[in-house]
Design a protein around this motif. Sequence first.
Motif, PDB file in Angstrom:
ATOM      1  N   TYR A 174     -18.322 -50.283  -2.325  1.00  0.00           N
ATOM      2  CA  TYR A 174     -16.873 -50.273  -2.121  1.00  0.00           C
ATOM      3  C   TYR A 174     -16.261 -49.463  -3.254  1.00  0.00           C
ATOM      4  O   TYR A 174     -16.472 -49.769  -4.429  1.00  0.00           O
ATOM      5  N   VAL A 175     -15.515 -48.431  -2.897  1.00  0.00           N
ATOM      6  CA  VAL A 175     -14.790 -47.635  -3.881  1.00  0.00           C
ATOM      7  C   VAL A 175     -13.325 -47.718  -3.485  1.00  0.00           C
ATOM      8  O   VAL A 175     -12.918 -47.204  -2.443  1.00  0.00           O
ATOM      9  N   GLY A 176     -12.559 -48.410  -4.311  1.00  0.00           N
ATOM     10  CA  GLY A 176     -11.154 -48.656  -3.989  1.00  0.00           C
ATOM     11  C   GLY A 176     -10.279 -47.433  -4.165  1.00  0.00           C
ATOM     12  O   GLY A 176     -10.692 -46.428  -4.744  1.00  0.00           O
ATOM     13  N   PRO A 177      -9.058 -47.537  -3.681  1.00  0.00           N
ATOM     14  CA  PRO A 177      -8.102 -46.439  -3.864  1.00  0.00           C
ATOM     15  C   PRO A 177      -7.673 -46.350  -5.327  1.00  0.00           C
ATOM     16  O   PRO A 177      -7.768 -47.322  -6.079  1.00  0.00           O
ATOM     17  N   ILE A 178      -7.203 -45.195  -5.721  1.00  0.00           N
ATOM     18  CA  ILE A 178      -6.669 -45.021  -7.066  1.00  0.00           C
ATOM     19  C   ILE A 178      -5.290 -45.682  -7.110  1.00  0.00           C
ATOM     20  O   ILE A 178      -4.454 -45.443  -6.235  1.00  0.00           O
ATOM     21  N   VAL A 179      -5.093 -46.539  -8.113  1.00  0.00           N
ATOM     22  CA  VAL A 179      -3.826 -47.257  -8.262  1.00  0.00           C
ATOM     23  C   VAL A 179      -3.238 -46.957  -9.643  1.00  0.00           C
ATOM     24  O   VAL A 179      -3.963 -46.719 -10.597  1.00  0.00           O
ATOM     25  N   SER A 180      -1.916 -46.959  -9.721  1.00  0.00           N
ATOM     26  CA  SER A 180      -1.225 -46.738 -10.996  1.00  0.00           C
ATOM     27  C   SER A 180      -0.962 -48.073 -11.663  1.00  0.00           C
ATOM     28  O   SER A 180      -0.561 -49.036 -11.013  1.00  0.00           O
ATOM     29  N   LEU A 195     -14.680 -50.915 -13.424  1.00  0.00           N
ATOM     30  CA  LEU A 195     -13.343 -50.342 -13.482  1.00  0.00           C
ATOM     31  C   LEU A 195     -13.477 -48.905 -13.963  1.00  0.00           C
ATOM     32  O   LEU A 195     -14.183 -48.633 -14.934  1.00  0.00           O
ATOM     33  N   GLU A 196     -12.800 -47.999 -13.270  1.00  0.00           N
ATOM     34  CA  GLU A 196     -12.834 -46.583 -13.631  1.00  0.00           C
ATOM     35  C   GLU A 196     -11.421 -46.086 -13.898  1.00  0.00           C
ATOM     36  O   GLU A 196     -10.482 -46.456 -13.187  1.00  0.00           O
ATOM     37  N   ARG A 197     -11.267 -45.278 -14.926  1.00  0.00           N
ATOM     38  CA  ARG A 197      -9.982 -44.634 -15.216  1.00  0.00           C
ATOM     39  C   ARG A 197     -10.018 -43.242 -14.584  1.00  0.00           C
ATOM     40  O   ARG A 197     -11.034 -42.540 -14.691  1.00  0.00           O
ATOM     41  N   CYS A 198      -8.924 -42.876 -13.941  1.00  0.00           N
ATOM     42  CA  CYS A 198      -8.872 -41.611 -13.209  1.00  0.00           C
ATOM     43  C   CYS A 198      -7.825 -40.679 -13.821  1.00  0.00           C
ATOM     44  O   CYS A 198      -6.695 -41.091 -14.077  1.00  0.00           O
ATOM     45  N   THR A 210      -4.928 -48.938 -20.986  1.00  0.00           N
ATOM     46  CA  THR A 210      -3.749 -48.114 -21.236  1.00  0.00           C
ATOM     47  C   THR A 210      -3.083 -47.789 -19.908  1.00  0.00           C
ATOM     48  O   THR A 210      -3.700 -47.855 -18.844  1.00  0.00           O
ATOM     49  N   VAL A 211      -1.809 -47.450 -19.971  1.00  0.00           N
ATOM     50  CA  VAL A 211      -1.054 -47.066 -18.784  1.00  0.00           C
ATOM     51  C   VAL A 211      -1.729 -45.850 -18.151  1.00  0.00           C
ATOM     52  O   VAL A 211      -2.155 -44.935 -18.849  1.00  0.00           O
ATOM     53  N   GLY A 212      -1.872 -45.873 -16.828  1.00  0.00           N
ATOM     54  CA  GLY A 212      -2.499 -44.748 -16.137  1.00  0.00           C
ATOM     55  C   GLY A 212      -3.016 -45.142 -14.776  1.00  0.00           C
ATOM     56  O   GLY A 212      -2.588 -46.131 -14.188  1.00  0.00           O
ATOM     57  N   GLU A 213      -3.963 -44.352 -14.282  1.00  0.00           N
ATOM     58  CA  GLU A 213      -4.517 -44.572 -12.946  1.00  0.00           C
ATOM     59  C   GLU A 213      -5.947 -45.081 -13.040  1.00  0.00           C
ATOM     60  O   GLU A 213      -6.739 -44.600 -13.868  1.00  0.00           O
ATOM     61  N   GLY A 229      -7.977 -36.052 -10.930  1.00  0.00           N
ATOM     62  CA  GLY A 229      -8.890 -36.121  -9.798  1.00  0.00           C
ATOM     63  C   GLY A 229     -10.302 -36.568 -10.121  1.00  0.00           C
ATOM     64  O   GLY A 229     -11.157 -36.625  -9.251  1.00  0.00           O
ATOM     65  N   SER A 230     -10.575 -36.892 -11.376  1.00  0.00           N
ATOM     66  CA  SER A 230     -11.906 -37.331 -11.782  1.00  0.00           C
ATOM     67  C   SER A 230     -11.816 -38.744 -12.365  1.00  0.00           C
ATOM     68  O   SER A 230     -10.915 -39.030 -13.155  1.00  0.00           O
ATOM     69  N   CYS A 231     -12.754 -39.603 -11.970  1.00  0.00           N
ATOM     70  CA  CYS A 231     -12.751 -40.988 -12.447  1.00  0.00           C
ATOM     71  C   CYS A 231     -14.010 -41.252 -13.264  1.00  0.00           C
ATOM     72  O   CYS A 231     -15.089 -40.776 -12.919  1.00  0.00           O
ATOM     73  N   SER A 232     -13.857 -42.015 -14.353  1.00  0.00           N
ATOM     74  CA  SER A 232     -14.999 -42.335 -15.197  1.00  0.00           C
ATOM     75  C   SER A 232     -14.980 -43.820 -15.579  1.00  0.00           C
ATOM     76  O   SER A 232     -13.921 -44.440 -15.686  1.00  0.00           O
TER      77      SER A 232
END
Length: 141
Positions: A115-121, A48-51, A99-102, A54-57
Motif C-alpha cells: 500500500y502506497v498512500g497519496p501524498i498529503v500536506s 513514513l516518507e517525506r516527499c 517538519t512542515v511539508g508533504e 516529486g520524489s519521496c524518501s
Amino acid sequence: CDYNFMTGGFGSGSYTLEVQELQTAESIAGRAVDGRSGAPLSFVGVSLERCESGSCSFVAGGQSDSQGRFSFVNRVPGVPYPEPVEPPPSELPSYTLLTVGEYRVRIEPFQYEPYVGPIVSLGAGQALDLGDLPVQPVPLI
C-alpha cells in the motif's frame, strides 16, 4: 579555512547567520485494515516518507498495534519531552522529527499488496489522521 572568506588570505570578513524557528507538525496517524474484510492488520510494518519535488524518501519506520493503528509523533532529537497527558493515537507510536511539508505512508504486510498512500500536506502544529487505509490481499491463483 574558507579561502574566499579570508579575501584570498590577505584580509578579514564576516558572516551573517540567520536563525529561523523550525516549523513542525504534531503527528500523522492511521489504521491499516484488510481491503476486503475491513479487519485490522495487527503488528505490520509501516513507513513514513517525506516527499519533495516529486520524489519521496524514507523518514521513519514503525509498526501497527493490535488494532491496526499506527502513529508517527513529532519529537526533535535531543530535546527532553514530558510524558503526554493523553495517550498517542497508537499503542506503539514512532517518534521522529516531523517538519512542515508533504508526506506519504507505505504499508507492506506479508501476503498483501504493498500500500502506497497519496501524498498529503502536513501543516504547523497539525495532527493528521489518515483514517482506515485499505491494504489489498495478494490474489490467490
